[in-house]
Structures are given as structure tokens and as C-alpha cells.
Write an enzyme that holds these catalytic residues in place. Structure first.
Site: not given
Ligand code: IPM
Ligand code: MN
Length: 367
Positions: A141, A189, A221, A245, A249
């Protein structure tokens, strides 16, 4: 106590869900005789529209003058053509850097009332209670160099970590594991990446300081698979920025909806609180958004910025109660239940459940 909270509602469903979270915090303040002062500021697409930049200086000043920053969501398809450094998301990445929090805590819990919501079988999700500790200020990032040369057709991003960056986030994860089930899973990894080898060696070096914590290493993975296969095997999960990240999710599947997940970023000058979900422009402004991720984020504000653990727990219990009673926004309305409440109604229901438990506690104290 007095707490100055900057609210950065942002784009899409950000304002709707942040409003409900703020109401809950106000209720806690009133009940406990605390003074919570909220100051609104712009970030993301709304800031680009008003000031031509996703993070105006005025917003930075307000955040740095606060005890906590409560953020809604950023992101607006209107700005998709802009380069990454000009888009709404750039405002979020910048405020993370300015505030300096490097440890992003993302709990992912399986709620019994939502067991039918997950595509995973209830016996798989049952008992899952994971706390991701995602490193938030390093890795791909922020690593330099980064560029996209459209003429040559080449682009580059850099995954870079220093040992001290790993040490500071790993220590947060170890300490949280000590307060929980004392298991730490570190994700990397290391079979391919030098950065991951540094990561793994650093975590191993720290083990001696936390003899009560069991450490395991997982390659990212296979971790992605294990997480869906046996989520209850994990307690604290430590990851670098991008892996966290992605896996956080994915862990929305355990809960049944991304709309349920809160987060807190600690370790910097001012803690930053944001639900994990995005701005969901497709449902913005229609009362369809789930405010529970934002409300659970408000609980984290109380836990990590106000030392009000009982109050944080009371909010979390109120959320469980409302779910148990069958109230559902659209994202969590699957299986036998259909959506039966709006964003605002969901907020009010949590508020009433919370007020009831506060009343009960106060009458207990009075006895
Ligand atoms: C999160 C989001 C952010 C990230 C984006 C919106 C920059 O996906 O907070 O997980 O990638 O950190
Ligand atoms: Mn995210």
C-alpha cells in the site's frame, strides 16, 4: 469522561450508518454522565466535490485535535477514472498515515442468529471468534517506488517492511492473544517472499516474550482455505497489510455479511475507527444499509479510546439481542427471513435494547 470524536461520514452509505453509530454513542454518554463531543469533517468523494481533494487540511486538523476518529466509508464510482492518488480511497490511506495507527483490529464473529446467512454450514461457523490484526501502514500500500508507465506498459508496487514495523504490530497481536484464547496465527508467504521471511523470523524472535501464547505460521493461500474450512481454529490472526485486507473481507463469510464487521486502528496518535464495509453506492440513501458494522465500531471506540469496556460489551449484547429477535436489514436477510427493518429502524432497535440493559444495571446498582 470527556471524549472528542471526529466523525468522517464520507461517501455512499457512510453518512447513514455513521449517524446510527453516533446515536448509540450519545446514548451511552447520556446514561453514564460522559461528555462526547462530535465534530464532522469531510473525506473521500464528498471532499473532492467540495474542496478538490479527498483529504482537506481542515479534516486533518480536526482529526488531530480529537481523541478518536469515527469514519463511515469512502468510495464513489464517479471518480473511477482518476489515478489512485486522487481517488476518494486516497483520502482514507492518507488519514491512516497521518494518524499513525499501525494495528488494524478486525474482529469476525459468528452470530448464532445469523448462522443461516453464511453460505458455510452452521456447524462450520459455529463458535468462530477471530480477531485479525492487520498491519496498516506498510507493505504494498505504501512501499516506494510505485508507478504506472503507460507508454512502456509497465507498472510497479513495492512490498517493503522493516523489522521494527513487524515488531510493533506483532507485539499488539501477542498482547491481544494473551487476553483471549492465547493462540496467534501469523500469516505470510515465506515460501516465496523475502518480506515474509523477515516477518516470520521476527514473530519467532518475539515468542520468548509471550511464553503463554501458542504461535503458528500459515501461508496466506492455505490460510484462505483453512479460514473457510475450520474458522473456529483461529483466535488472533496477524497479517501484513494486503493479506489482511483480503482475508478480512473473506471472513465476512463467517459472519454472514460484510455489513456486520467493525474495525479499530490503534497504536498511533489518534485511534481510527471504521466499519470494514465500503460505501455501497448501489444502496446508498435508501435506508437499506446495515448499521451494525458501524454500531459495533462505536463499541470499539468505547473499548479502545475511552476504557469503557462494560459499555462496549453492552452495545455488543444489544446487537445480539436485536439479531436474536429476528430484525434484519437486506444484507442479512437470507434463509427464512426477509428484510424487515431500515437502517434507521435497526439503529433504534439497538438503542432500545441498550437502554433496557442500562436501566436494568442502574436499578441493580440502586438496590
Ligand atoms: C479496507 C478497504 C481499504 C483498504 C480501501 C478502501 C483503501 O478495502 O479498509 O479494507 O484497502 O484498506
Ligand atoms: Mn478491504
Amino acid at each position: 469522561m470527556k471524549l472528542k470524536i471526529a466523525t468522517l461520514a464520507g461517501d455512499g452509505i457512510g453518512p447513514e450508518v455513521t449517524h446510527e453509530a453516533q446515536n448509540i454513542l450519545t446514548a451511552v454518554a447520556e446514561a453514564g454522565g460522559h461528555e462526547f463531543v462530535f465534530t464532522e469533517a469531510l473525506i473521500g468523494g464528498v471532499a473532492i466535490t467540495a474542496h478538490g481533494t479527498p483529504l482537506p487540511q481542515a479534516t486533518i486538523d480536526i482529526c488531530l485535535d480529537s481523541d478518536a476518529v469515527l469514519l463511515g466509508a469512502v468510495g464513489d464510482n464517479k471518480f473511477n477514472a482518476l489515478s489512485p492518488d486522487k481517488r476518494p480511497e486516497a483520502g482514507l490511506l492518507q488519514i491512516r498515515q497521518v494518524l499513525g495507527g499501525f494495528a488494524n483490529l478486525r474482529p469476525s464473529v459468528a452470530y448464532p442468529a445469523l448462522s443461516e446467512n453464511s453460505p458455510l454450514r452452521p456447524e462450520v461457523t459455529k463458535g468462530a471468534d477471530i480477531l485479525f490484526v492487520r498491519e496498516l501502514l506498510g507493505g504494498l500500500y505504501f512501499g516506494q517506488p510505485r508507478w504506472w508507465n503507460k507508454e512502456s506498459g509497465e507498472a510497479i508496487n513495492t512490498m517493503r517492511y522493516t523489522k521494527s514495523e513487524v515488531v510493533r504490530v506483532a507485539r499488539v497481536a501477542f498482547e491481544l492473544a494473551q487476553k483471549r484464547r492465547k493462540k496467534l496465527t501469523s500469516v505470510d508467504k515465506a515460501n516465496v517472499l523475502e518480506v515474509s521471511q523477515l516477518w516470520r523470523a521476527t514473530v519467532d524472535e518475539l515468542k520468548a516474550d509471550y511464553p503463554d501464547v501458542t504461535v503458528e505460521h500459515q501461508l496466506v493461500d492455505s490460510m484462505a482455505m483453512h479460514l473457510m474450512n475450520v474458522p473456529r481454529n483461529f483466535d488472533v490472526v496477524l497479517t501484513e497489510n494486503l493479506f489482511g485486507d483480503i482475508l478480512s473481507d473473506e471472513s465476512g463469510i463467517i459472519t454472514g455479511s460484510l455489513g456486520m464487521l467493525p474495525s479499530a486502528t490503534i497504536g498511533g496518535t489518534v485511534n481510527l475507527y471504521e466499519p470494514v464495509h465500503g460505501s455501497a453506492p448501489d444502496i446508498a440513501g435508501q435506508g437499506k444499509a446495515n448499521p451494525l458494522g458501524a454500531i459495533l465500531t462505536a463499541a470499539m471506540v468505547l473499548r479502545h479510546s475511552a476504557n469503557l469496556e462494560q459499555e462496549a460489551k453492552a452495545i455488543e449484547a444489544a446487537v445480539v439481542k436485536v439479531l436474536d429477535a429476528g430484525h434484519r436489514t437486506a444484507d442479512i436477510a437470507r434463509g427464512n427471513t426477509s428484510a424487515n427493518v431500515t437502517t434507521q429502524q435497526m439503529g433504534k432497535l439497538v438503542h432500545s435494547a441498550l437502554a433496557e440493559s442500562i436501566d436494568r444495571q442502574q436499578s441493580l446498582h440502586a438496590v
